[in-house]
Structures are given as structure tokens and as C-alpha cells.
Design a protein around this motif. Structure first.
Motif, PDB file in Angstrom:
ATOM      1  N   MET A   1       0.819  -1.210   0.000  1.00  0.00           N
ATOM      2  CA  MET A   1       0.000   0.000   0.000  1.00  0.00           C
ATOM      3  C   MET A   1       0.859   1.269   0.000  1.00  0.00           C
ATOM      4  N   CYS A   2       1.903   1.286   0.810  1.00  0.00           N
ATOM      5  CA  CYS A   2       2.787   2.459   0.861  1.00  0.00           C
ATOM      6  C   CYS A   2       3.395   2.748  -0.499  1.00  0.00           C
ATOM      7  N   PHE A   3       3.719   1.683  -1.237  1.00  0.00           N
ATOM      8  CA  PHE A   3       4.292   1.857  -2.572  1.00  0.00           C
ATOM      9  C   PHE A   3       3.329   2.597  -3.487  1.00  0.00           C
ATOM     10  N   LEU A   4       2.017   2.287  -3.382  1.00  0.00           N
ATOM     11  CA  LEU A   4       1.028   2.927  -4.246  1.00  0.00           C
ATOM     12  C   LEU A   4       0.869   4.411  -3.912  1.00  0.00           C
ATOM     13  N   PHE A   5       1.099   4.782  -2.654  1.00  0.00           N
ATOM     14  CA  PHE A   5       1.050   6.199  -2.295  1.00  0.00           C
ATOM     15  C   PHE A   5       2.145   6.985  -3.022  1.00  0.00           C
ATOM     16  N   ILE A   6       3.345   6.398  -3.127  1.00  0.00           N
ATOM     17  CA  ILE A   6       4.496   7.146  -3.669  1.00  0.00           C
ATOM     18  C   ILE A   6       4.845   6.761  -5.109  1.00  0.00           C
ATOM     19  N   PRO A  56      -9.164  13.228  -2.428  1.00  0.00           N
ATOM     20  CA  PRO A  56      -9.485  11.871  -2.912  1.00  0.00           C
ATOM     21  C   PRO A  56     -10.341  11.870  -4.170  1.00  0.00           C
ATOM     22  N   GLU A  57     -11.167  12.919  -4.348  1.00  0.00           N
ATOM     23  CA  GLU A  57     -12.029  12.967  -5.535  1.00  0.00           C
ATOM     24  C   GLU A  57     -11.208  13.087  -6.808  1.00  0.00           C
ATOM     25  N   GLU A  58     -10.154  13.888  -6.750  1.00  0.00           N
ATOM     26  CA  GLU A  58      -9.277  14.056  -7.922  1.00  0.00           C
ATOM     27  C   GLU A  58      -8.613  12.735  -8.289  1.00  0.00           C
ATOM     28  N   ASP A  59      -8.124  11.995  -7.290  1.00  0.00           N
ATOM     29  CA  ASP A  59      -7.472  10.711  -7.553  1.00  0.00           C
ATOM     30  C   ASP A  59      -8.458   9.669  -8.048  1.00  0.00           C
ATOM     31  N   ALA A  60      -9.698   9.754  -7.585  1.00  0.00           N
ATOM     32  CA  ALA A  60     -10.712   8.788  -8.019  1.00  0.00           C
ATOM     33  C   ALA A  60     -10.921   8.861  -9.527  1.00  0.00           C
ATOM     34  N   GLU A  61     -10.732  10.058 -10.094  1.00  0.00           N
ATOM     35  CA  GLU A  61     -10.914  10.233 -11.534  1.00  0.00           C
ATOM     36  C   GLU A  61      -9.626   9.984 -12.310  1.00  0.00           C
ATOM     37  N   ASN A  62      -8.494  10.502 -11.794  1.00  0.00           N
ATOM     38  CA  ASN A  62      -7.240  10.448 -12.555  1.00  0.00           C
ATOM     39  C   ASN A  62      -6.348   9.263 -12.204  1.00  0.00           C
ATOM     40  N   LYS A  63      -6.348   8.850 -10.934  1.00  0.00           N
ATOM     41  CA  LYS A  63      -5.464   7.763 -10.492  1.00  0.00           C
ATOM     42  C   LYS A  63      -6.229   6.839  -9.543  1.00  0.00           C
ATOM     43  N   PRO A  64      -7.187   6.090 -10.066  1.00  0.00           N
ATOM     44  CA  PRO A  64      -8.044   5.243  -9.219  1.00  0.00           C
ATOM     45  C   PRO A  64      -7.316   4.087  -8.540  1.00  0.00           C
ATOM     46  N   TRP A  65      -6.066   3.823  -8.938  1.00  0.00           N
ATOM     47  CA  TRP A  65      -5.288   2.743  -8.340  1.00  0.00           C
ATOM     48  C   TRP A  65      -4.645   3.145  -7.017  1.00  0.00           C
ATOM     49  N   ARG A  66      -4.696   4.422  -6.674  1.00  0.00           N
ATOM     50  CA  ARG A  66      -4.106   4.858  -5.413  1.00  0.00           C
ATOM     51  C   ARG A  66      -4.902   4.305  -4.232  1.00  0.00           C
ATOM     52  N   PRO A  67      -4.272   4.172  -3.074  1.00  0.00           N
ATOM     53  CA  PRO A  67      -4.901   3.462  -1.947  1.00  0.00           C
ATOM     54  C   PRO A  67      -6.267   3.982  -1.515  1.00  0.00           C
ATOM     55  N   PRO A  69      -8.774   5.951  -3.264  1.00  0.00           N
ATOM     56  CA  PRO A  69      -9.870   5.633  -4.188  1.00  0.00           C
ATOM     57  C   PRO A  69     -10.047   4.134  -4.413  1.00  0.00           C
ATOM     58  N   ALA A  70      -8.978   3.353  -4.235  1.00  0.00           N
ATOM     59  CA  ALA A  70      -9.083   1.897  -4.370  1.00  0.00           C
ATOM     60  C   ALA A  70      -9.641   1.248  -3.103  1.00  0.00           C
ATOM     61  N   GLU A  71      -9.948   2.066  -2.097  1.00  0.00           N
ATOM     62  CA  GLU A  71     -10.557   1.635  -0.833  1.00  0.00           C
ATOM     63  C   GLU A  71      -9.690   0.662  -0.042  1.00  0.00           C
ATOM     64  N   MET A  72      -8.368   0.818  -0.173  1.00  0.00           N
ATOM     65  CA  MET A  72      -7.449   0.057   0.678  1.00  0.00           C
ATOM     66  C   MET A  72      -7.337   0.691   2.065  1.00  0.00           C
TER      67      MET A  72
END
Length: 300
Positions: A1-6, A56-67, A69-72
Motif C-alpha cells: 500500500m505504501c508503494f502505491l502512495f508514492i 481523494p475525488e481528484e485521484d478517483a478520476e485520474n489515479k483510481p489505483w491509489r490506496p 480511491p481503491a478503498e485500501m
């Protein structure tokens, strides 16, 4: 999960900053590498968790794989994690004896993200420049095992040069995120000045490439390669304007920025500051020529 943040910032922060710290410290070993890498990782993770938990709304649209928006992890948990990382970073910095770069970076992350100084291009660029300076100083001190490395004249000049380059050109990161930034109410240079920001990008990369090569006395082959690469990347930003091209251009920009940070140590000496007037005169001449050439190309 930390990897997906950075993940998105590995090529922009982790690699160039760690490389700068190791080169500036001049003490390459497994021990110094691990110290610099761990310090940069902790503060990069703190920045990313802080930033992503506030939009989080911006990431949900542009980078949904981030922790988030991916609900991790929930926003509430991410906020708690962000403040835990603050304490961990300060504790690690105290142990490494690099507390003052850590304090500057901690405050910088807070004002950039929580106080939303990243919403306007001027404060955004200033925060980025100061952030890079603090990251570089911390990585250098962690690798050097003390503050002595960043007190050397050559290292201080390299720090100043890197900060100036970031201040002038870091809006390279904003071209691919125009749609998301508009939805979040940010006023970045590419939003306010779509054409002007690209002209600044091109001229800034040409100017800084020439200035660094001249100021640090790169040999003719290194200078030619560095200036040519910087000019090519600047031209990509100028003429390739779709989102996919901007994303690729930003990758090349980060390679150029990494070179700009480590090449000054290639000379192994302190530049002669008396050459600054000559440097500015020559840069102004090249700058004027480039502006004239661009003007002619637009009028044709």
C-alpha cells in the motif's frame, strides 16, 4: 500500500533526491545509501499521504489505483497515518542528526497541502523549490552522517542552482493535470497561461541548461549533450500538447532535472563567482535569440 502512495513520485523525487544526496556527500556505501533512501522515503510518503488524503475525488478520476480511491484505506485512516508519519520522520531525523531540514520540510508539507498553498502557481512553485532544497539538504546530511557536507561551497551552490531550476520549471508537472486541477480550483500556470506557460518552459530549460554548463564548466561533450537534451524536452512541451505527450515529456523532464542536480559535482571544483556577469550577458543574448526565433515561427 505504501508503494502505491508514492508510485507516481519515485521518478520525480525518490531517485533524483537520493542520487543528489549520495553524490553531494561523496560517501557512497550501503550504509550511506540506506540512510539517505530511508530518510527520503519517509518524507516522500508523508507528503503523498497528506496530499492524497485531502483530494481523494481528484485521484478517483485520474489515479483510481491509489490506496484511497481503491478503498485500501479510508480518508480518516490516511489522515491518522499522515500525522504518525510526521512523528516518525522527526524521530528518524533526530537520530540521523538532520533535524533542521526535517523541520523545514515538515512545515513545508503542512503549508503546501493542509493550508493549500499549492492552489496558486506562485506559492506552489515557491513551495516546490523550498521542498526540493529541504529534501536535498536532508538526503545529503543523512548520507554524510553530519551537516559538514552541505556547508561546502560547491554543495551550497549546487543546492541554490537546483532550487532556482525547480522554481523556474517545476510547472512541468502541471500540464498533464490541467483538468483535475481546474475541478479542484487550483490556479496553475498551464491553466492561467496555456501558451505562455509552455514558452516559459522552453526558455527556462534552454536558459538553465546553458547557465549550468557554463557556470560549472562542463566539458564540451557533456555541455552539448545536456543543452541539446534540455532543448529537446522544452520543445516537446512547446509543441506536443496532448495529455499523453505531456505525461511523457514530464518523464523526460525528470531525467533532465536529475542530470542538472548531479552534473555540477562532475567538475569537482567550486565555480568562479566572478564569471556571473559574463554568464548573465551570454544567457541574455541566447535568450533574446530564442524569443526572436519563436516569434518568427508563430508569425509564419
Amino acid at each position: 500500500m505504501c508503494f502505491l502512495f508514492i508510485k507516481s513520485d519515485i521518478k520525480t523525487i525518490l531517485v533524483p533526491i537520493t542520487s543528489f544526496g549520495l553524490v553531494a556527500a561523496e560517501r557512497l556505501s550501503v550504509h550511506t545509501f540506506s540512510r539517505a533512501l530511508l530518510w527520503v522515503l519517509i518524507y516522500l510518503l508523508q507528503f503523498c499521504v497528506s496530499n492524497q488524503s485531502l483530494s481523494p475525488e481528484e485521484d478517483a478520476e485520474n489515479k483510481p489505483w491509489r490506496p484511497i480511491p481503491a478503498e485500501m484505506i479510508s480518508v480518516k485512516q490516511a489522515r491518522l497515518f499522515r500525522w504518525c508519519l510526521l512523528g516518525l520522520g522527526l524521530a528518524l531525523s533526530a537520530y540521523y542528526r538532520v533535524l533542521w531540514p526535517a523541520c523545514i520540510l515538515t512545515v513545508g508539507i503542512w503549508v503546501n497541502n493542509e493550508l493549500r498553498l499549492d492552489s496558486h502557481w506562485a506559492t506552489r512553485n515557491i513551495c516546490n523549490a523550498l521542498g526540493y532544497a529541504a529534501f536535498n539538504a536532508g538526503a545529503t546530511s543523512a548520507a554524510c552522517l553530519s551537516y559538514e557536507c552541505i556547508l561546502k561551497p560547491s554543495t551550497r551552490l549546487a543546492h541554490a542552482g537546483s532550487s532556482f531550476i525547480v522554481l523556474l520549471t517545476i510547472h512541468a508537472q502541471d500540464f498533464e493535470d490541467v483538468i483535475g486541477d481546474m475541478k479542484n480550483g487550483r490556479s496553475t500556470l498551464p491553466i492561467l497561461f496555456p501558451l505562455g506557460s509552455r514558452i516559459i518552459m522552453l526558455l527556462g530549460m534552454i536558459f538553465t541548461s546553458i547557465a549550468l554548463s557554463y557556470f560549472w564548466s562542463f566539458n564540451i561533450f557533456v555541455a552539448a549533450g545536456f543543452i541539446s537534451f534540455g532543448t529537446w524536452v522544452g520543445l516537446r512541451f512547446m509543441y506536443l500538447k496532448d495529455r499523453k505527450s505531456d505525461k511523457r515529456s514530464y518523464l523526460y523532464y525528470n531525467i533532465w532535472l536529475a542530470l542538472a542536480q548531479v552534473l555540477p559535482f562532475y567538475t569537482g571544483r567550486v565555480p568562479d563567482l566572478s564569471r556571473l556577469p559574463e554568464l548573465f550577458s551570454e544567457s541574455q543574448r541566447i535568450f533574446s535569440f530564442t524569443v526572436e526565433a519563436l516569434t518568427r515561427s508563430f508569425l509564419q
